[in-house]
Design a protein around this motif. Structure first.
Motif: not given
Ligand code: PBG
Length: 335
Positions: A44-46, A51-54, A80-81, A204-207
């Motif tokens: 999933x794109x942040x 360009x950055x993904x989870x 992310x647990x 970051x906090x969203x990601x």
């Protein structure tokens, strides 16, 4: 004196500029952050970080193979647990998302990639704070045990570096002692020593889904106005057993990087954080913006300030640009 002395002589051609260049950005300086999410099946794109993904765990092997093939020497992992609770118990679960990811990565690439793990509770707690909460306060001492357990579980999984980012007092000592007792005396501690309560962490906090559910982090992260406090933090972390210290964020804190490096002369990392990346990406949408030139100028300034290591979301792009043209830095920075 002019006209004998002419500064422009050394700027005449690209090759001349290259031989007098004082600072270069190399792939070897870079650590790339990777987010691994137990809740998803496909990457999933942040949204604020194009360009950055989870990534789900099963995509991690391909990801690290790509990172190694690009010549990036190190990653730092964030998890992310699926389950969050009051005390962040997934953070030190030997079967947790990061522990499994480290095992898979080490299995796949072994010594080809240095694996660092972020050691913190905020991604694992239901309230999003970096420590145990009681009566609206983030408690210091009861948090230390949990952080030490988390770091040990990462070391057991095979992490080369553990990177505590919580800003509790005494956590490096607690982690170092626990690693020693557990037989992991060679595990490197890269401490987020001078970590500021910054407004540049929002993507970051969203990601990581780690926005605090109440209050802010100002009772544990540092006041952006302070310099001496950063030097004290670095001093204490080194005394407690840190091997590498981090200044975070990077761009608004270049003066801190310089002072830390000059004072302590230890390996110093700068974290070019999510909000700094998001700003570059946002502005790069506009016409006539040379993203590559901007990125090299930013990373050059961080190195020039004194950083030996840069943690950056630009790492893959930079590695690609450097492979296309080893002098990309010279060309773009001097434009
Ligand atoms: C966890 C942690 C944070 C970052 C790294 N580790 C967020 C925070 O302190 O809220 C920020 C990284 C970034 O913004 O790129 N405590």
């Amino acid at each position: 004196m002019f006209p004998k002395r002419r500064m422009r002589r050394l700027r005449k051609t690209e090759k001349i500029r290259d031989i007098v260049k004082e600072t270069t950005v190399n792939k070897n300086d870079l650590i790339y952050p990777v987010f691994i999410d137990e809740n998803i099946k496909n990457r999933v794109e942040i949204s604020s970080m194009p360009g950055q993904f989870r990534l789900p765990l099963h995509e991690v092997r391909d990801e690290v193979l790509e990172i190694v093939s690009l010549g990036i020497p190190a990653v730092i992992l964030f998890g992310i647990p699926k389950h969050k609770d009051d005390i962040g118990s997934e953070a030190y679960n030997q079967n947790g998302i990061i522990q499994r990811a480290v095992e898979e990565i080490k299995d796949e690439v072994g010594k080809e990639l240095v694996v660092a793990t972020d050691v913190c509770l905020c991604e694992y707690t239901s309230h999003g704070h970096c420590g145990i909460v009681e009566g609206g306060e983030v408690l210091n001492d009861p948090t230390l045990d949990l952080l030490a357990k988390e770091a040990l579980s990462h070391a057991e999984a095979g992490a080369d570096i553990v990177a505590p980012s919580d800003m509790m007092d005494g956590r490096v000592k607690a982690i170092r002692e626990t690693l020693e007792d557990g037989g992991y005396q060679d595990t490197i501690i890269m401490s987020y020593s001078a970590k500021y309560a910054s407004s540049f962490y929002w993507p970051f906090r969203e990601a990581a889904e780690s926005t605090p559910s109440f209050g802010d982090r100002k009772s544990y992260q540092m006041d952006p106005a302070n310099i001496n406090e950063a030097l004290q933090e670095v001093y204490l972390d080194l005394q407690e057993g840190a091997d590498i210290v981090i200044v975070k964020p990077a761009l608004s804190y270049l003066d801190i990087i310089t002072r830390v490096k000059e004072r302590f002369k230890v390996p110093t990392a700068a974290y070019n954080v999510s909000g700094e990346y998001a700003m570059v990406k946002a502005v790069s949408q506009l016409d006539n913006v040379d993203e590559k030139a901007i990125v090299f100028e930013i990373l050059t300034s961080i190195k020039r300030a004194g950083a030996d290591i840069i943690v950056t979301y630009h790492a893959k792009d930079v590695a690609k640009w450097l492979s296309q043209s080893p002098t990309a830095k010279a060309v773009s920075v001097s434009r």
